[in-house]
Design a protein around this motif. Structure first.
Motif, PDB file in Angstrom:
ATOM      1  N   LEU A 190      -3.670  -6.115   7.097  1.00 34.88           N
ATOM      2  CA  LEU A 190      -2.748  -5.011   6.842  1.00 34.88           C
ATOM      3  C   LEU A 190      -3.445  -3.774   6.297  1.00 34.88           C
ATOM      4  CD1 LEU A 190       0.208  -6.954   5.196  1.00 34.88           C
ATOM      5  CD2 LEU A 190       0.066  -6.085   7.525  1.00 34.88           C
ATOM      6  N   LEU A 191      -4.680  -3.914   5.837  1.00 31.80           N
ATOM      7  CA  LEU A 191      -5.380  -2.810   5.201  1.00 31.80           C
ATOM      8  C   LEU A 191      -5.726  -1.695   6.182  1.00 31.80           C
ATOM      9  CD1 LEU A 191      -6.555  -1.891   2.523  1.00 31.80           C
ATOM     10  CD2 LEU A 191      -8.697  -2.980   3.166  1.00 31.80           C
ATOM     11  N   ALA A 192      -6.119  -2.022   7.391  1.00 29.59           N
ATOM     12  CA  ALA A 192      -6.544  -1.013   8.352  1.00 29.59           C
ATOM     13  C   ALA A 192      -5.468   0.046   8.616  1.00 29.59           C
ATOM     14  CB  ALA A 192      -6.982  -1.680   9.652  1.00 29.59           C
ATOM     15  N   PRO A 193      -4.224  -0.321   8.944  1.00 28.71           N
ATOM     16  CA  PRO A 193      -3.227   0.724   9.179  1.00 28.71           C
ATOM     17  C   PRO A 193      -2.826   1.478   7.899  1.00 28.71           C
ATOM     18  CG  PRO A 193      -2.337  -1.438   9.804  1.00 28.71           C
ATOM     19  CD  PRO A 193      -3.712  -1.636   9.283  1.00 28.71           C
ATOM     20  N   LEU A 194      -3.006   0.860   6.746  1.00 31.66           N
ATOM     21  CA  LEU A 194      -2.582   1.493   5.506  1.00 31.66           C
ATOM     22  C   LEU A 194      -3.622   2.456   4.932  1.00 31.66           C
ATOM     23  CD1 LEU A 194      -0.915  -1.529   3.694  1.00 31.66           C
ATOM     24  CD2 LEU A 194       0.193   0.329   4.923  1.00 31.66           C
ATOM     25  N   ARG A 195      -4.835   2.442   5.448  1.00 32.29           N
ATOM     26  CA  ARG A 195      -5.887   3.323   4.933  1.00 32.29           C
ATOM     27  C   ARG A 195      -5.533   4.798   5.096  1.00 32.29           C
ATOM     28  NH1 ARG A 195     -10.822   0.761   3.658  1.00 32.29           N
ATOM     29  NH2 ARG A 195     -10.953  -1.319   4.559  1.00 32.29           N
ATOM     30  N   GLU A 196      -4.803   5.126   6.127  1.00 32.32           N
ATOM     31  CA  GLU A 196      -4.451   6.513   6.405  1.00 32.32           C
ATOM     32  C   GLU A 196      -3.145   6.943   5.750  1.00 32.32           C
ATOM     33  OE1 GLU A 196      -6.671   8.370   7.927  1.00 32.32           O
ATOM     34  OE2 GLU A 196      -7.907   6.569   8.103  1.00 32.32           O
ATOM     35  N   SER A 197      -2.513   6.071   4.995  1.00 29.55           N
ATOM     36  CA  SER A 197      -1.225   6.369   4.396  1.00 29.55           C
ATOM     37  C   SER A 197      -1.368   7.364   3.242  1.00 29.55           C
ATOM     38  CB  SER A 197      -0.566   5.084   3.891  1.00 29.55           C
ATOM     39  OG  SER A 197       0.589   5.394   3.148  1.00 29.55           O
ATOM     40  N   VAL A 198      -0.699   8.486   3.351  1.00 28.25           N
ATOM     41  CA  VAL A 198      -0.718   9.496   2.299  1.00 28.25           C
ATOM     42  C   VAL A 198       0.015   8.966   1.066  1.00 28.25           C
ATOM     43  CG1 VAL A 198       0.021  11.831   1.705  1.00 28.25           C
ATOM     44  CG2 VAL A 198      -0.842  11.346   3.988  1.00 28.25           C
ATOM     45  N   PHE A 199       1.096   8.231   1.300  1.00 30.05           N
ATOM     46  CA  PHE A 199       1.870   7.678   0.192  1.00 30.05           C
ATOM     47  C   PHE A 199       1.017   6.730  -0.657  1.00 30.05           C
ATOM     48  CE2 PHE A 199       4.483   4.120  -1.388  1.00 30.05           C
ATOM     49  CZ  PHE A 199       5.218   4.825  -2.342  1.00 30.05           C
ATOM     50  N   LEU A 200       0.293   5.814  -0.014  1.00 37.00           N
ATOM     51  CA  LEU A 200      -0.521   4.860  -0.756  1.00 37.00           C
ATOM     52  C   LEU A 200      -1.697   5.539  -1.449  1.00 37.00           C
ATOM     53  CD1 LEU A 200      -0.523   1.677   1.473  1.00 37.00           C
ATOM     54  CD2 LEU A 200       0.698   2.118  -0.637  1.00 37.00           C
ATOM     55  N   ARG A 201      -2.253   6.573  -0.842  1.00 41.16           N
ATOM     56  CA  ARG A 201      -3.324   7.323  -1.495  1.00 41.16           C
ATOM     57  C   ARG A 201      -2.793   8.012  -2.748  1.00 41.16           C
ATOM     58  NH1 ARG A 201      -4.947  11.055   2.365  1.00 41.16           N
ATOM     59  NH2 ARG A 201      -5.489   9.269   3.620  1.00 41.16           N
ATOM     60  N   SER A 202      -1.613   8.589  -2.639  1.00 36.85           N
ATOM     61  CA  SER A 202      -0.983   9.229  -3.797  1.00 36.85           C
ATOM     62  C   SER A 202      -0.629   8.197  -4.862  1.00 36.85           C
ATOM     63  CB  SER A 202       0.277   9.971  -3.351  1.00 36.85           C
ATOM     64  OG  SER A 202       0.958  10.502  -4.447  1.00 36.85           O
ATOM     65  N   LEU A 203      -0.127   7.055  -4.431  1.00 33.44           N
ATOM     66  CA  LEU A 203       0.206   5.986  -5.359  1.00 33.44           C
ATOM     67  C   LEU A 203      -1.042   5.491  -6.092  1.00 33.44           C
ATOM     68  CD1 LEU A 203       2.626   4.207  -6.249  1.00 33.44           C
ATOM     69  CD2 LEU A 203       1.920   2.589  -4.489  1.00 33.44           C
ATOM     70  N   GLY A 204      -2.142   5.368  -5.386  1.00 33.10           N
ATOM     71  CA  GLY A 204      -3.398   4.948  -5.996  1.00 33.10           C
ATOM     72  C   GLY A 204      -3.923   5.960  -7.007  1.00 33.10           C
ATOM     73  N   TRP A 205      -3.584   7.227  -6.812  1.00 35.24           N
ATOM     74  CA  TRP A 205      -4.017   8.273  -7.737  1.00 35.24           C
ATOM     75  C   TRP A 205      -3.155   8.292  -9.001  1.00 35.24           C
ATOM     76  CZ3 TRP A 205      -7.899  11.366  -8.774  1.00 35.24           C
ATOM     77  CH2 TRP A 205      -7.686  12.473  -9.575  1.00 35.24           C
ATOM     78  N   TRP A 206      -1.846   8.166  -8.856  1.00 36.15           N
ATOM     79  CA  TRP A 206      -0.924   8.312  -9.986  1.00 36.15           C
ATOM     80  C   TRP A 206      -0.597   7.012 -10.710  1.00 36.15           C
ATOM     81  CZ3 TRP A 206      -0.214  12.771 -12.099  1.00 36.15           C
ATOM     82  CH2 TRP A 206      -0.348  13.918 -11.331  1.00 36.15           C
ATOM     83  N   MET A 207      -0.743   5.881 -10.055  1.00 31.70           N
ATOM     84  CA  MET A 207      -0.303   4.625 -10.653  1.00 31.70           C
ATOM     85  C   MET A 207      -1.054   4.257 -11.934  1.00 31.70           C
ATOM     86  SD  MET A 207       0.703   1.278  -8.614  1.00 31.70           S
ATOM     87  CE  MET A 207       0.046  -0.254  -9.144  1.00 31.70           C
ATOM     88  N   PRO A 208      -2.378   4.393 -12.011  1.00 28.89           N
ATOM     89  CA  PRO A 208      -3.042   4.044 -13.273  1.00 28.89           C
ATOM     90  C   PRO A 208      -2.535   4.879 -14.453  1.00 28.89           C
ATOM     91  CG  PRO A 208      -4.651   4.191 -11.522  1.00 28.89           C
ATOM     92  CD  PRO A 208      -3.361   4.696 -10.961  1.00 28.89           C
ATOM     93  N   ALA A 209      -2.319   6.161 -14.234  1.00 28.30           N
ATOM     94  CA  ALA A 209      -1.794   6.996 -15.316  1.00 28.30           C
ATOM     95  C   ALA A 209      -0.366   6.603 -15.664  1.00 28.30           C
ATOM     96  CB  ALA A 209      -1.856   8.474 -14.911  1.00 28.30           C
ATOM     97  N   GLY A 210       0.423   6.269 -14.671  1.00 32.22           N
ATOM     98  CA  GLY A 210       1.797   5.842 -14.928  1.00 32.22           C
ATOM     99  C   GLY A 210       1.859   4.553 -15.718  1.00 32.22           C
ATOM    100  N   VAL A 211       0.980   3.624 -15.395  1.00 33.12           N
ATOM    101  CA  VAL A 211       0.940   2.362 -16.141  1.00 33.12           C
ATOM    102  C   VAL A 211       0.532   2.627 -17.582  1.00 33.12           C
ATOM    103  CG1 VAL A 211      -0.293   0.169 -16.336  1.00 33.12           C
ATOM    104  CG2 VAL A 211       0.558   0.920 -14.119  1.00 33.12           C
ATOM    105  N   MET A 212      -0.439   3.521 -17.783  1.00 31.87           N
ATOM    106  CA  MET A 212      -0.869   3.850 -19.143  1.00 31.87           C
ATOM    107  C   MET A 212       0.262   4.505 -19.931  1.00 31.87           C
ATOM    108  SD  MET A 212      -4.826   5.004 -18.679  1.00 31.87           S
ATOM    109  CE  MET A 212      -5.042   5.418 -20.385  1.00 31.87           C
ATOM    110  N   VAL A 213       1.040   5.367 -19.291  1.00 29.56           N
ATOM    111  CA  VAL A 213       2.166   6.013 -19.975  1.00 29.56           C
ATOM    112  C   VAL A 213       3.215   4.976 -20.371  1.00 29.56           C
ATOM    113  CG1 VAL A 213       4.118   7.578 -19.598  1.00 29.56           C
ATOM    114  CG2 VAL A 213       1.821   8.294 -18.963  1.00 29.56           C
ATOM    115  N   ILE A 214       3.510   4.056 -19.479  1.00 35.60           N
ATOM    116  CA  ILE A 214       4.489   3.005 -19.795  1.00 35.60           C
ATOM    117  C   ILE A 214       3.994   2.148 -20.954  1.00 35.60           C
ATOM    118  CG2 ILE A 214       5.565   0.896 -18.919  1.00 35.60           C
ATOM    119  CD1 ILE A 214       5.682   2.338 -16.169  1.00 35.60           C
TER     120      ILE A 214
END
Length: 108
Positions: A28-52
């Motif tokens: 499943l990784l190959a088609p998801l590499r180009e996903s803008v949503f997942l790239r954005s999620l990978g950028w914001w998720m660590p900070a969001g977890v830290m805030v929580i």
């Protein structure tokens, strides 16, 4: 004693399920590499977890004793400042925030 065929079938099923579950993310990784949503999620998720986590920690700290809440807020600001100033290194920022909190609690 169980039959050899039964044991081989059980081992085969276990192998197939384990192999499939381990191979599926790579398939499943190959088609998801180009996903803008997942790239954005990978950028914001660590900070969001830290805030929580920081919010839950501050809530627990305020619920037990209000005297350490200012120390926790200053330590949180130190953590954010070090995180943004040191190239988003989570280990360094969490360590600096923890040291700031312990230092403030021990001093005041």
């Amino acid at each position: 004693m169980p039959e050899v065929g039964y044991i081989l079938m059980a081992v085969g099923v276990v192998f197939a399920v384990t192999f499939t579950l381990r191979a599926l993310p790579f398939a499943l990784l190959a088609p998801l590499r180009e996903s803008v949503f997942l790239r954005s999620l990978g950028w914001w998720m660590p900070a969001g977890v830290m805030v929580i986590l920081a919010g839950v920690t501050l809530q627990k700290s305020a619920g037990e004793s209000w005297e350490h809440l200012p120390h926790a807020l200053v330590a949180g600001a130190v953590t954010v400042g070090v995180h943004l100033g040191c190239g988003r290194n989570t280990l360094v920022s969490v360590g600096a925030g923890t040291a700031a909190f312990v230092g403030l609690v021990a001093t005041f």
